[in-house]
Scaffold this motif. Structure first.
Motif, PDB file in Angstrom:
ATOM      1  N   MET A 152      -5.993 -10.111   5.726  1.00  0.00           N
ATOM      2  CA  MET A 152      -5.489  -8.618   5.346  1.00  0.00           C
ATOM      3  C   MET A 152      -6.570  -7.674   6.254  1.00  0.00           C
ATOM      4  N   ARG A 153      -7.801  -8.132   6.202  1.00  0.00           N
ATOM      5  CA  ARG A 153      -8.556  -7.163   6.693  1.00  0.00           C
ATOM      6  C   ARG A 153      -8.318  -6.879   8.355  1.00  0.00           C
TER       7      ARG A 153
ATOM      8  N   GLU B 104      -5.368  -4.601   8.142  1.00  0.00           N
ATOM      9  CA  GLU B 104      -5.583  -3.304   8.145  1.00  0.00           C
ATOM     10  C   GLU B 104      -6.397  -2.678   9.219  1.00  0.00           C
TER      11      GLU B 104
ATOM     12  N   TRP C 192      -3.828  -1.614  12.032  1.00  0.00           N
ATOM     13  CA  TRP C 192      -3.254  -0.367  11.459  1.00  0.00           C
ATOM     14  C   TRP C 192      -4.079   0.907  11.631  1.00  0.00           C
ATOM     15  N   ARG C 193      -5.349   0.884  11.173  1.00  0.00           N
ATOM     16  CA  ARG C 193      -6.315   1.945  11.225  1.00  0.00           C
ATOM     17  C   ARG C 193      -6.734   2.308  12.966  1.00  0.00           C
TER      18      ARG C 193
ATOM     19  N   GLU D 232     -11.371   0.715   2.126  1.00  0.00           N
ATOM     20  CA  GLU D 232     -10.518   0.082   2.462  1.00  0.00           C
ATOM     21  C   GLU D 232      -9.334  -0.136   1.629  1.00  0.00           C
ATOM     22  N   ALA D 233      -8.052  -0.690   2.110  1.00  0.00           N
ATOM     23  CA  ALA D 233      -7.105  -0.649   0.965  1.00  0.00           C
ATOM     24  C   ALA D 233      -7.085  -2.120   0.422  1.00  0.00           C
ATOM     25  N   PHE D 234      -7.435  -2.916   0.955  1.00  0.00           N
ATOM     26  CA  PHE D 234      -7.275  -4.565   0.284  1.00  0.00           C
ATOM     27  C   PHE D 234      -8.894  -4.699  -0.078  1.00  0.00           C
TER      28      PHE D 234
ATOM     29  N   MET E  89       0.808  -1.239   0.172  1.00  0.00           N
ATOM     30  CA  MET E  89       0.139  -0.019   0.045  1.00  0.00           C
ATOM     31  C   MET E  89       0.927   1.218   0.023  1.00  0.00           C
TER      32      MET E  89
END
Length: 160
Positions: free
Chosen positions: A119-120, A123, A126-127, A88-90, A1
């Motif tokens: 992945m979720r 993320e 991270w968020r 979302e990034a993914f 990303m």
């Protein structure tokens, strides 16, 4: 990303606006001069922060940008979301249902994709970390790392 560099510019400008709050609104041209950026580019990066309620913008000769709230009420997630958007990034494309597995019944894919789940989860963490980090904390760290930074910034802008 890859995160848009506008996120970095926006966060820096918020710190600067906090240091310059006694000066009233700071023009885009003045902000941009401190970073060696074209004013139009920086203005484009800051407008989403106005829309998100992080900054206010005043038009006119004495206009410019100001913080709409204190740095303690602005998180890195606020900045990221304002610039990048909430998506979302993914995005799982469910490629497991193609190719050799394309003939399997839908029931074979009832369980969520393990890659999507992983992945979720990453993320989300991270968020959460970005949402937990306020710009007041970032500013405090910047001032610890570079004592006198606030005064240098204020002096540089006062001379212009």
């Amino acid at each position: 990303m890859k995160i848009n560099e506008g996120v970095e510019w926006a966060a820096h400008c918020c710190l600067l606006l906090n240091w310059m709050e006694a000066d009233g609104p700071v023009s885009t041209a003045r902000l941009a001069a401190g970073y060696g950026l074209p004013p139009a580019y920086l203005n484009k990066q800051l407008q989403p922060l106005v829309k998100a309620g992080v900054l206010t913008s005043t038009a006119g000769k004495k206009g410019g940008f100001r913080l709409a709230k204190g740095l303690g009420d602005i998180t890195l997630m606020d900045i990221l979301t304002a610039i990048e958007g909430p998506d979302e990034a993914f995005k799982c494309a469910e490629i497991r249902q193609a190719g050799v597995w394309a003939d399997l019944p839908a029931s074979a894919f009832r369980a969520p994709c393990a890659i999507d789940t992983a992945m979720r989860s990453a993320e989300l963490e991270w968020r959460r970390a970005l949402a937990a980090q306020t710009l007041a904390q970032v500013q405090a760290n910047a001032e610890l790392q570079a004592p006198g930074l606030r005064r240098q910034v204020q002096d540089w802008y006062a001379a212009r």
